[in-house]
Design a protein around this motif. Structure first.
Motif, PDB file in Angstrom:
ATOM      1  N   ILE A   1       8.056  -4.338  20.073  1.00 27.25           N
ATOM      2  CA  ILE A   1       7.035  -3.379  20.509  1.00 27.25           C
ATOM      3  C   ILE A   1       7.754  -2.054  20.763  1.00 27.25           C
ATOM      4  O   ILE A   1       8.663  -1.969  21.595  1.00 27.25           O
ATOM      5  N   ILE A   2       7.333  -1.035  20.030  1.00 23.70           N
ATOM      6  CA  ILE A   2       7.986   0.278  20.117  1.00 23.70           C
ATOM      7  C   ILE A   2       7.034   1.229  20.837  1.00 23.70           C
ATOM      8  O   ILE A   2       5.899   1.422  20.392  1.00 23.70           O
TER       9      ILE A   2
ATOM     10  N   ILE B   1       9.336   3.164  30.729  1.00 24.56           N
ATOM     11  CA  ILE B   1       8.972   2.481  29.477  1.00 24.56           C
ATOM     12  C   ILE B   1      10.002   1.398  29.154  1.00 24.56           C
ATOM     13  O   ILE B   1       9.670   0.284  28.776  1.00 24.56           O
ATOM     14  N   GLU B   2      11.269   1.746  29.343  1.00 30.42           N
ATOM     15  CA  GLU B   2      12.327   0.755  29.082  1.00 30.42           C
ATOM     16  C   GLU B   2      12.199  -0.429  30.044  1.00 30.42           C
ATOM     17  O   GLU B   2      12.273  -1.588  29.640  1.00 30.42           O
ATOM     18  N   ARG B   3      11.973  -0.119  31.316  1.00 28.55           N
ATOM     19  CA  ARG B   3      11.840  -1.197  32.317  1.00 28.55           C
ATOM     20  C   ARG B   3      10.659  -2.108  32.007  1.00 28.55           C
ATOM     21  O   ARG B   3      10.692  -3.300  32.297  1.00 28.55           O
ATOM     22  N   ALA B   4       9.621  -1.542  31.395  1.00 27.34           N
ATOM     23  CA  ALA B   4       8.427  -2.348  31.079  1.00 27.34           C
ATOM     24  C   ALA B   4       8.696  -3.292  29.909  1.00 27.34           C
ATOM     25  O   ALA B   4       7.866  -4.145  29.608  1.00 27.34           O
ATOM     26  N   GLY B   5       9.840  -3.136  29.241  1.00 23.41           N
ATOM     27  CA  GLY B   5      10.223  -4.099  28.210  1.00 23.41           C
ATOM     28  C   GLY B   5      10.111  -3.602  26.781  1.00 23.41           C
ATOM     29  O   GLY B   5      10.316  -4.399  25.849  1.00 23.41           O
TER      30      GLY B   5
ATOM     31  N   GLN C   1      20.376   9.935  27.818  1.00 23.16           N
ATOM     32  CA  GLN C   1      21.032   9.772  29.129  1.00 23.16           C
ATOM     33  C   GLN C   1      20.241   8.845  30.047  1.00 23.16           C
ATOM     34  O   GLN C   1      20.746   8.360  31.040  1.00 23.16           O
ATOM     35  N   ARG C   2      18.974   8.637  29.720  1.00 17.96           N
ATOM     36  CA  ARG C   2      18.100   7.853  30.602  1.00 17.96           C
ATOM     37  C   ARG C   2      17.937   6.409  30.184  1.00 17.96           C
ATOM     38  O   ARG C   2      17.649   5.567  31.025  1.00 17.96           O
ATOM     39  N   VAL C   3      17.985   6.144  28.856  1.00 22.55           N
ATOM     40  CA  VAL C   3      17.661   4.785  28.398  1.00 22.55           C
ATOM     41  C   VAL C   3      18.721   4.225  27.457  1.00 22.55           C
ATOM     42  O   VAL C   3      19.466   4.972  26.831  1.00 22.55           O
ATOM     43  N   ASN C   4      18.731   2.888  27.397  1.00 22.90           N
ATOM     44  CA  ASN C   4      19.654   2.221  26.479  1.00 22.90           C
ATOM     45  C   ASN C   4      18.958   1.661  25.248  1.00 22.90           C
ATOM     46  O   ASN C   4      19.616   1.261  24.297  1.00 22.90           O
ATOM     47  N   ILE C   5      17.620   1.580  25.284  1.00 18.45           N
ATOM     48  CA  ILE C   5      16.919   1.052  24.107  1.00 18.45           C
ATOM     49  C   ILE C   5      17.060   2.052  22.950  1.00 18.45           C
ATOM     50  O   ILE C   5      17.296   3.247  23.183  1.00 18.45           O
TER      51      ILE C   5
ATOM     52  N   ILE D   1       2.160   1.848  30.806  1.00 16.56           N
ATOM     53  CA  ILE D   1       3.182   0.850  31.129  1.00 16.56           C
ATOM     54  C   ILE D   1       2.588  -0.554  31.016  1.00 16.56           C
ATOM     55  O   ILE D   1       3.229  -1.486  30.528  1.00 16.56           O
ATOM     56  N   ASP D   2       1.337  -0.668  31.424  1.00 13.07           N
ATOM     57  CA  ASP D   2       0.668  -1.958  31.355  1.00 13.07           C
ATOM     58  C   ASP D   2       0.477  -2.400  29.896  1.00 13.07           C
ATOM     59  O   ASP D   2       0.625  -3.570  29.572  1.00 13.07           O
ATOM     60  N   VAL D   3       0.153  -1.441  29.018  1.00 17.75           N
ATOM     61  CA  VAL D   3      -0.009  -1.776  27.592  1.00 17.75           C
ATOM     62  C   VAL D   3       1.334  -2.262  27.028  1.00 17.75           C
ATOM     63  O   VAL D   3       1.386  -3.240  26.278  1.00 17.75           O
ATOM     64  N   VAL D   4       2.419  -1.616  27.427  1.00 25.43           N
ATOM     65  CA  VAL D   4       3.751  -2.055  26.973  1.00 25.43           C
ATOM     66  C   VAL D   4       3.988  -3.485  27.457  1.00 25.43           C
ATOM     67  O   VAL D   4       4.333  -4.383  26.666  1.00 25.43           O
ATOM     68  N   ARG D   5       3.790  -3.706  28.761  1.00 29.57           N
ATOM     69  CA  ARG D   5       4.072  -5.023  29.358  1.00 29.57           C
ATOM     70  C   ARG D   5       3.235  -6.126  28.733  1.00 29.57           C
ATOM     71  O   ARG D   5       3.761  -7.161  28.340  1.00 29.57           O
TER      72      ARG D   5
END
Ligand SMILES: Cc1cc2nc3c(=O)[nH]c(=O)nc-3n(C[C@H](O)[C@H](O)[C@H](O)COP(=O)(O)O)c2cc1C
Length: 326
Positions: A99-100, A118-122, A157-161, A85-89
Motif C-alpha cells: 500500500i503506497i 503515514i509511515e507509522r500507519a504502516g 530525513q523523516r521517513v525510512n520507507i 491515516i485510517d485509510v492507510v491502516r
C-alpha cells in the motif's frame, strides 16, 4: 511457467500492474477488491499539501499558539488527516499487497512531518506528486526542478520507507531530475502525472474540465521518456503512468524500461476485470515471444541501444512527411 514478478522502488511485486492514485483507492474495501482482481500494489488517493497546511493553520489559529510544539498531534486531531491515516491502516489490515500512500505537494514545508504519521500507519512507501506550473514572470529557470530535490531531501530525513516521486510531464529535463532524485534518496520515479486538464465550451464561453480519463494517445509521451530515462539513469526503477489501456501497453512500458505501470483510466472504464485481462494478455505475449520473466525483456527497447535512442530522440517528422498522403 511464466513469472510476471517485478520490483519497484524496493517493493516486491507479483506483477507490474499497480492501481494508480485516484478516488477509487481511498476506500480500503476497493483496495482489497483490486488485490483480488490481481493488482500488485495500490497507490492511495493523494492528500494535498494545502489540506495539511490549511488544517494545521486552522488548529494553530484556534489554539492561538503559533509555536505549538506538538504540531503533528494537532494535525492528527483533524478529521481529514486522521481519516487518511485510517485509510492507510485499514488498507494494510485488509490487503497483503503493498500500500503506497501519496501526497500532492509544491514545497518542502512543515507538512513533511505528516509523512512520519503515514509511515507509522504502516504504508509500504510514500509517493510524492510534485505539482506546479511556472507561471510567474520572474520565475527563475530550474526552480521548479530544484524544488523536487528539496522536497525529497526533507522527507528523506523523516521517513525510512521508500520515497517515490511522481513527476509532471511539464518538467524540462526528466533525465536530470531523475538522476538527482536518485542521488538524494528517491527509490523510484513515476513518469508522468496526468494533471487536471481544462477545455473551453465555445457556446457558453466558459472553462470546463477536459476528459478526466486518459486516451490511448496519452501513452506516447511517457513511453518516450521511460525509454530515455531508463537508459540514462541506471538503477532507478521507473513506473510508467498515463495512457495504459491494455496488456499490450504494459508490455510496451516494460520494453521501454519500466519496472511497473500505474493505471487508473482503464480501470475506471472497464472495472477491476481489466487487471485480470491485461495480465492474461501479458502472459500470452510472453509465451508467443519465448519469455519466462519480466527481467528477460525489460528495457530491451530503451535508449541504451543506439538504434532505439535514434527512434526515441527523434523530434522532427521530416523523414516521414515525404511520402505522407501519397
Ligand atoms: C479521477 C482521477 C483522480 C486522480 N487523482 C489523483 C491523485 O489524487 N493523485 C495523483 O497523484 N494522481 C491522481 N490521478 C492521476 C492518476 O494516478 C494517473 O497518474 C493518471 O490518471 C494517468 O494514468 P491513466 O492514464 O491510467 O489514468 C487521478 C486520475 C484520475 C483519473
Amino acid at each position: 511457467m511464466i513469472s510476471l514478478k517485478t520490483t519497484f522502488a524496493g517493493l516486491a511485486l507479483r506483477n507490474p500492474i499497480i492501481v494508480g492514485s485516484c478516488v477509487l483507492t481511498y476506500k480500503p474495501e476497493n483496495n482489497l477488491a483490486f488485490e483480488q482482481a490481481g493488482a500488485a500494489a495500490v497507490v492511495l488517493k493523494s492528500l494535498f499539501e494545502e489540506s495539511i497546511v490549511r488544517q494545521a493553520d486552522h488548529l494553530i489559529h484556534q489554539a492561538d499558539h503559533p509555536e505549538a510544539g506538538d504540531y503533528m498531534q494537532g494535525y492528527l486531531r483533524n478529521e481529514t488527516l486522521s481519516e487518511y491515516i485510517d485509510v492507510v491502516r485499514r488498507s494494510k489490515q485488509l490487503c497483503s499487497i503493498p500500500i503506497i500512500a501519496s501526497i500532492c505537494c509544491r514545497s518542502a514545508g512543515e507538512w513533511v512531518a505528516f509523512a512520519e504519521a503515514i509511515e507509522r500507519a504502516g504504508a509500504d512507501a510514500l509517493e510524492l506528486n510534485v505539482m506546479g506550473l511556472a507561471t510567474a514572470r520572474n520565475y527563475e529557470d530550474g526552480a521548479f526542478e530544484r524544488n523536487h530535490i528539496a522536497i525529497v531531501e526533507s522527507v528523506r530525513q523523516r521517513v525510512n520507507i521508500p520515497i517515490i516521486v511522481k513527476l509532471g510531464a511539464n518538467i524540462t529535463n526528466p533525465v536530470n531530475v531523475a538522476d538527482r532524485l536518485k542521488a538524494h534518496g528517491a527509490a523510484g520515479v513515476v513518469l508522468f502525472n496526468r494533471p487536471y486538464q481544462i477545455d473551453i465550451d465555445v457556446e457558453q464561453m466558459e472553462y470546463r474540465s477536459a476528459k478526466v480519463v486518459s486516451q490511448p494517445s496519452d501513452l506516447v509521451n511517457p513511453l518516450r521518456w521511460v525509454g530515455i530515462t531508463a537508459a540514462a539513469v541506471k538503477g532507478l526503477p521507473i513506473a510508467l503512468s498515463g495512457g495504459v489501456q491494455s496488456g499490450r501497453d504494459v508490455v510496451k512500458a516494460i520494453l521501454a524500461g519500466a519496472s511497473a505501470v500505474e493505471v487508473c483510466s482503464a480501470i475506471y472504464r472497464e472495472g477491476n476485470g481489466w487487471i485480470c485481462s491485461a495480465l492474461d494478455a501479458i502472459g500470452q505475449w510472453c509465451s508467443r515471444h519465448g519469455f519466462f520473466s519480466i527481467g528477460e525483456f525489460r528495457a530491451r527497447m530503451s535508449a541504451s541501444d543506439a538504434d532505439n535512442a535514434d527512434s526515441l530522440e527523434r523530434m522532427q517528422f521530416m523523414r516521414y512527411f515525404g511520402g505522407w498522403r501519397q
